[in-house]
Enzyme design. Structure first.
Site, mmCIF file in Angstrom:
data_model
loop_
_atom_site.group_PDB
_atom_site.id
_atom_site.type_symbol
_atom_site.label_atom_id
_atom_site.label_comp_id
_atom_site.label_asym_id
_atom_site.label_seq_id
_atom_site.Cartn_x
_atom_site.Cartn_y
_atom_site.Cartn_z
ATOM 1 N N HIS A 60 0.823 -1.206 0.000
ATOM 2 C CA HIS A 60 0.000 0.000 0.000
ATOM 3 C C HIS A 60 0.866 1.269 0.000
ATOM 4 C CE1 HIS A 60 -3.066 -2.993 0.641
ATOM 5 N NE2 HIS A 60 -2.400 -3.405 1.696
ATOM 6 N N GLU A 98 -1.911 0.029 8.104
ATOM 7 C CA GLU A 98 -1.071 -1.010 7.520
ATOM 8 C C GLU A 98 0.076 -0.428 6.710
ATOM 9 O OE1 GLU A 98 -1.352 -4.798 4.412
ATOM 10 O OE2 GLU A 98 -3.129 -3.582 4.840
ATOM 11 N N HIS A 153 2.937 -7.330 4.285
ATOM 12 C CA HIS A 153 1.569 -6.877 4.518
ATOM 13 C C HIS A 153 1.114 -7.253 5.921
ATOM 14 C CE1 HIS A 153 0.193 -5.737 0.367
ATOM 15 N NE2 HIS A 153 1.288 -6.425 0.060
ATOM 16 N N GLU A 229 1.726 -12.020 5.139
ATOM 17 C CA GLU A 229 0.764 -11.294 5.963
ATOM 18 C C GLU A 229 1.208 -11.531 7.405
ATOM 19 O OE1 GLU A 229 -1.685 -9.398 5.055
ATOM 20 O OE2 GLU A 229 -2.390 -10.009 3.072
#
Length: 264
Positions: A60, A98, A153, A229
């Site tokens: 992101h 995040e 992530h 993740e």
């Protein structure tokens, strides 16, 4: 389907996370879109660059939420599909985003790898720009001829009790690098995080491994690539670890150790 002018708000995997509000005054960095430089580098001077290259992909970006027209644009995702350019990512219940977590951890991982003599490249060079798009992130790893590409992530599942990390690779493979090399990288990440005391996901994948066919950054990679993740930002315990410098340092050490182990 993405409607024009609609901001895509999403977590990384489960889509259960809350959107991260846009920050006023966030600038659009030219490198955040398709005109980005081929490689964003934090390497040593060229005369001392080692042969092995690691590309780190912090998920992101801080300016995504305020630029829906950019991040909602469909881009190639591999396997004949398209996906939105990018998403906002998720956040903890107290608002720690995040994109900030992934940026900080990636910087820490990079510092550890450079100290070990590796060349490190990044898919974005700040945490207040927009993008780059997921297909461009894959291209940066390919253009760098990376020996390993790791996307960092965190998830945002609201399922009761959901916690733990998982690691993904592209499956079924679309090229040789997505076969054994990417699987080995994913397992190295899983094993290192387990050794560091992190639990595997209780809600996605099996034993910390979650092969996927829908992630553009993995599908479009021609280099060994995996996505981790690190945990669930909606789990209070994991959120507290991610929001603390000490917790992010522990995640970074585990990821850096995994990459070093993979490269041998």
């Amino acid at each position: 389907m993405v409607l024009a002018g609609t901001l895509l708000l999403a977590g990384c995997t489960s889509g259960g996370g809350s959107p991260v509000p846009g920050s006023p005054g966030v600038s659009v960095v030219p490198s955040g879109v398709s005109g980005a430089p081929s490689v964003l580098s934090s390497a040593a001077p060229s005369s001392s660059r080692p042969q092995r290259v690691v590309v780190l992909d912090p998920g992101h970006n801080g300016g995504n939420a305020s630029h829906p027209g950019v991040i909602n644009k469909p881009v190639p995702a591999g396997r004949g599909e398209t996906k939105p350019c990018n998403t906002t990512g998720t956040a903890t219940r107290t608002g720690y985003p995040e994109h900030a977590f992934t940026w900080d951890v990636a910087q820490r991982v990079g510092a550890l790898l450079r100290a070990a003599g590796l060349r490190v490249e990044y898919t974005r060079n700040d945490d207040n720009g927009v993008g780059p798009c997921v297909d461009r992130r894959a291209a940066i790893g390919n253009e760098a001829n990376a020996d390993a590409v790791v996307s960092i992530h965190a998830d945002g599942s609201t399922s009761p009790g959901a916690h733990g990390f998982h690691v993904s690779y592209s499956a079924p493979p679309l090229n040789p690098a997505q076969g054994e090399p990417s699987i080995s990288l994913a397992h190295a990440l899983r094993d290192s995080l387990q050794r560091a005391g992190y639990p595997t996901s209780t809600y996605l994948g099996s034993a910390g491994i979650y092969p996927r066919d829908d992630l553009a950054g993995l599908n479009l990679s021609t280099r060994p690539a995996a996505l981790v993740e690190c945990g669930n930002m909606r789990n209070a315990t994991e959120a507290a670890a991610m929001a603390s410098p000490e917790g992010r340092a522990r995640y970074a050490q585990a990821i850096a150790s995994a990459i070093e182990a993979f490269l041998g």
